[in-house]
Motif scaffolding. Structure first.
Motif, PDB file in Angstrom:
ATOM      1  N   TYR A 133       8.585  13.074   9.037  1.00  0.00           N
ATOM      2  CA  TYR A 133       9.952  12.599   9.227  1.00  0.00           C
ATOM      3  C   TYR A 133      10.334  11.679   8.085  1.00  0.00           C
ATOM      4  CZ  TYR A 133       9.682  14.622  13.867  1.00  0.00           C
ATOM      5  OH  TYR A 133       9.555  15.503  14.915  1.00  0.00           O
ATOM      6  N   GLN A 134      11.279  12.146   7.301  1.00  0.00           N
ATOM      7  CA  GLN A 134      11.748  11.412   6.129  1.00  0.00           C
ATOM      8  C   GLN A 134      13.190  10.984   6.342  1.00  0.00           C
ATOM      9  OE1 GLN A 134       9.922  10.471   3.464  1.00  0.00           O
ATOM     10  NE2 GLN A 134       8.182  11.317   4.586  1.00  0.00           N
ATOM     11  N   PRO A 135      13.586   9.866   5.817  1.00  0.00           N
ATOM     12  CA  PRO A 135      12.885   9.032   4.836  1.00  0.00           C
ATOM     13  C   PRO A 135      11.978   7.971   5.447  1.00  0.00           C
ATOM     14  CG  PRO A 135      15.090   8.189   5.161  1.00  0.00           C
ATOM     15  CD  PRO A 135      14.958   9.395   6.056  1.00  0.00           C
ATOM     16  N   ASP A 136      11.652   8.085   6.729  1.00  0.00           N
ATOM     17  CA  ASP A 136      10.913   7.034   7.418  1.00  0.00           C
ATOM     18  C   ASP A 136       9.401   7.085   7.231  1.00  0.00           C
ATOM     19  OD1 ASP A 136      13.374   6.160   8.455  1.00  0.00           O
ATOM     20  OD2 ASP A 136      13.200   7.536  10.150  1.00  0.00           O
ATOM     21  N   ASP A 137       8.872   8.173   6.646  1.00  0.00           N
ATOM     22  CA  ASP A 137       7.419   8.328   6.475  1.00  0.00           C
ATOM     23  C   ASP A 137       6.656   8.274   7.797  1.00  0.00           C
ATOM     24  OD1 ASP A 137       7.159   8.878   3.796  1.00  0.00           O
ATOM     25  OD2 ASP A 137       6.812   6.803   3.201  1.00  0.00           O
ATOM     26  N   VAL A 138       7.216   8.873   8.830  1.00  0.00           N
ATOM     27  CA  VAL A 138       6.579   8.875  10.148  1.00  0.00           C
ATOM     28  C   VAL A 138       5.939  10.245  10.376  1.00  0.00           C
ATOM     29  CG1 VAL A 138       6.985   8.699  12.640  1.00  0.00           C
ATOM     30  CG2 VAL A 138       8.188   7.180  11.060  1.00  0.00           C
ATOM     31  N   ASP A 139       4.717  10.230  10.892  1.00  0.00           N
ATOM     32  CA  ASP A 139       4.012  11.477  11.182  1.00  0.00           C
ATOM     33  C   ASP A 139       4.683  12.232  12.324  1.00  0.00           C
ATOM     34  OD1 ASP A 139       2.161  10.581   9.342  1.00  0.00           O
ATOM     35  OD2 ASP A 139       0.520  10.363  10.790  1.00  0.00           O
ATOM     36  N   ALA A 140       4.538  13.550  12.297  1.00  0.00           N
ATOM     37  CA  ALA A 140       4.927  14.398  13.428  1.00  0.00           C
ATOM     38  C   ALA A 140       3.660  14.744  14.189  1.00  0.00           C
ATOM     39  CB  ALA A 140       5.599  15.676  12.945  1.00  0.00           C
ATOM     40  N   VAL A 141       3.691  14.548  15.483  1.00  0.00           N
ATOM     41  CA  VAL A 141       2.609  14.978  16.356  1.00  0.00           C
ATOM     42  C   VAL A 141       2.982  16.369  16.850  1.00  0.00           C
ATOM     43  CG1 VAL A 141       1.330  14.509  18.481  1.00  0.00           C
ATOM     44  CG2 VAL A 141       2.127  12.597  17.053  1.00  0.00           C
ATOM     45  N   VAL A 142       2.137  17.351  16.564  1.00  0.00           N
ATOM     46  CA  VAL A 142       2.377  18.722  17.001  1.00  0.00           C
ATOM     47  C   VAL A 142       1.721  18.879  18.367  1.00  0.00           C
ATOM     48  CG1 VAL A 142       2.061  21.172  16.468  1.00  0.00           C
ATOM     49  CG2 VAL A 142       2.354  19.506  14.601  1.00  0.00           C
ATOM     50  N   MET A 143       2.514  19.351  19.323  1.00  0.00           N
ATOM     51  CA  MET A 143       2.029  19.505  20.688  1.00  0.00           C
ATOM     52  C   MET A 143       2.226  20.944  21.161  1.00  0.00           C
ATOM     53  SD  MET A 143       3.294  15.886  22.354  1.00  0.00           S
ATOM     54  CE  MET A 143       1.886  15.712  23.480  1.00  0.00           C
ATOM     55  N   GLN A 144       1.377  21.345  22.102  1.00  0.00           N
ATOM     56  CA  GLN A 144       1.398  22.705  22.628  1.00  0.00           C
ATOM     57  C   GLN A 144       1.279  22.655  24.149  1.00  0.00           C
ATOM     58  OE1 GLN A 144      -1.972  25.012  21.358  1.00  0.00           O
ATOM     59  NE2 GLN A 144      -1.091  26.941  22.032  1.00  0.00           N
ATOM     60  N   LEU A 145       1.941  23.617  24.803  1.00  0.00           N
ATOM     61  CA  LEU A 145       1.891  23.747  26.250  1.00  0.00           C
ATOM     62  C   LEU A 145       1.649  25.206  26.607  1.00  0.00           C
ATOM     63  CD1 LEU A 145       2.482  22.533  29.153  1.00  0.00           C
ATOM     64  CD2 LEU A 145       4.832  23.311  28.788  1.00  0.00           C
ATOM     65  N   ASN A 146       0.716  25.442  27.516  1.00  0.00           N
ATOM     66  CA  ASN A 146       0.515  26.776  28.068  1.00  0.00           C
ATOM     67  C   ASN A 146       1.601  26.977  29.125  1.00  0.00           C
ATOM     68  OD1 ASN A 146      -0.282  28.805  29.986  1.00  0.00           O
ATOM     69  ND2 ASN A 146      -2.336  28.744  29.109  1.00  0.00           N
ATOM     70  N   LEU A 147       2.606  27.779  28.806  1.00  0.00           N
ATOM     71  CA  LEU A 147       3.744  27.971  29.704  1.00  0.00           C
ATOM     72  C   LEU A 147       3.376  28.702  30.995  1.00  0.00           C
ATOM     73  CD1 LEU A 147       6.707  28.887  27.333  1.00  0.00           C
ATOM     74  CD2 LEU A 147       6.587  26.946  28.895  1.00  0.00           C
ATOM     75  N   VAL A 148       2.411  29.590  30.926  1.00  0.00           N
ATOM     76  CA  VAL A 148       2.001  30.320  32.124  1.00  0.00           C
ATOM     77  C   VAL A 148       1.398  29.336  33.128  1.00  0.00           C
ATOM     78  CG1 VAL A 148       0.524  32.160  33.021  1.00  0.00           C
ATOM     79  CG2 VAL A 148       1.681  32.459  30.818  1.00  0.00           C
ATOM     80  N   ALA A 149       0.525  28.461  32.658  1.00  0.00           N
ATOM     81  CA  ALA A 149      -0.085  27.456  33.537  1.00  0.00           C
ATOM     82  C   ALA A 149       0.960  26.458  34.023  1.00  0.00           C
ATOM     83  CB  ALA A 149      -1.218  26.734  32.807  1.00  0.00           C
ATOM     84  N   TRP A 150       1.884  26.056  33.132  1.00  0.00           N
ATOM     85  CA  TRP A 150       2.948  25.124  33.519  1.00  0.00           C
ATOM     86  C   TRP A 150       3.802  25.732  34.638  1.00  0.00           C
ATOM     87  CZ3 TRP A 150       8.264  25.776  33.310  1.00  0.00           C
ATOM     88  CH2 TRP A 150       9.021  24.642  33.617  1.00  0.00           C
ATOM     89  N   GLU A 151       4.183  26.993  34.466  1.00  0.00           N
ATOM     90  CA  GLU A 151       4.999  27.667  35.473  1.00  0.00           C
ATOM     91  C   GLU A 151       4.265  27.730  36.808  1.00  0.00           C
ATOM     92  OE1 GLU A 151       7.711  31.634  35.551  1.00  0.00           O
ATOM     93  OE2 GLU A 151       5.609  31.953  35.011  1.00  0.00           O
ATOM     94  N   ALA A 152       2.975  28.041  36.783  1.00  0.00           N
ATOM     95  CA  ALA A 152       2.193  28.111  38.019  1.00  0.00           C
ATOM     96  C   ALA A 152       2.148  26.748  38.709  1.00  0.00           C
ATOM     97  CB  ALA A 152       0.783  28.614  37.729  1.00  0.00           C
ATOM     98  N   ARG A 153       1.980  25.683  37.935  1.00  0.00           N
ATOM     99  CA  ARG A 153       1.941  24.325  38.508  1.00  0.00           C
ATOM    100  C   ARG A 153       3.285  23.939  39.103  1.00  0.00           C
ATOM    101  NH1 ARG A 153      -0.528  23.070  33.757  1.00  0.00           N
ATOM    102  NH2 ARG A 153       1.324  22.027  32.989  1.00  0.00           N
TER     103      ARG A 153
END
Length: 165
Positions: A133-153
């Motif tokens: 993220y510029q111009p702030d020099d902030v890292d991006a945290v990449v996240m992932q979700l298993n949608l099939v498991a999320w839907e079941a929950r």
């Protein structure tokens, strides 16, 4: 809280909130207009008392295995009332209905509120993009979700919460 699909008529209100929420790296009007018009995405707005207080977007190509949360923003005075979660869940449901099995997103490393929301829905950190993220020099945290498991929950949750198991 009223959620509905965004239209081109919402662009000015979305951009006001975009600039207020992301002052150093807001998207351009043209980029957002393109997103709203894309058949591969869906943007949702949250309206209260005639005022746009939130929006979010997902890129989910019909039949593709994965999808991406593009953005979520809630007006500062409307935060803390479940609006972000409602938008997120609507976008996850959209992606799942289009056949996606995995969801990805990037979140600013300094956005602890959003990170907590994503973790609570089942996202896990899978990587980092240094100084993304510029111009702030902030890292991006990449996240992932298993949608099939999320839907079941989420589908099973109402029954379990009421003790009907």
């Amino acid at each position: 809280m009223t959620l509905r699909t965004a239209t081109g008529d919402d662009l000015d209100d979305i951009m006001r909130l975009e600039r207020a929420s992301f002052p150093t790296d807001a998207w351009s009007d043209a980029l957002m207009a393109g997103e709203l018009a894309s058949p591969h995405g869906r943007y949702v707005v949250d309206i209260e008392a005639g005022r746009l207080v939130g929006y979010g977007g997902v890129r989910a190509v019909q039949g593709a295995a994965d999808a991406d949360i593009q953005t979520i923003a809630i007006a500062a005075d409307a935060r803390g009332h479940g609006r972000g979660r409602a938008l997120l869940r609507e976008l996850l449901t959209t992606a799942r209905s289009r056949g996606a099995r995995e969801m990805f997103l990037e979140v600013r490393a300094d956005n602890s509120g959003a990170t907590a929301l994503y973790l609570s829905e089942g996202f896990v950190e899978v990587g980092r993009r240094p100084r993304y993220y510029q111009p702030d020099d902030v890292d991006a945290v990449v996240m992932q979700l298993n949608l099939v498991a999320w839907e079941a929950r989420t589908t099973a949750a109402p029954t379990a919460e009421k003790g009907w198991c």
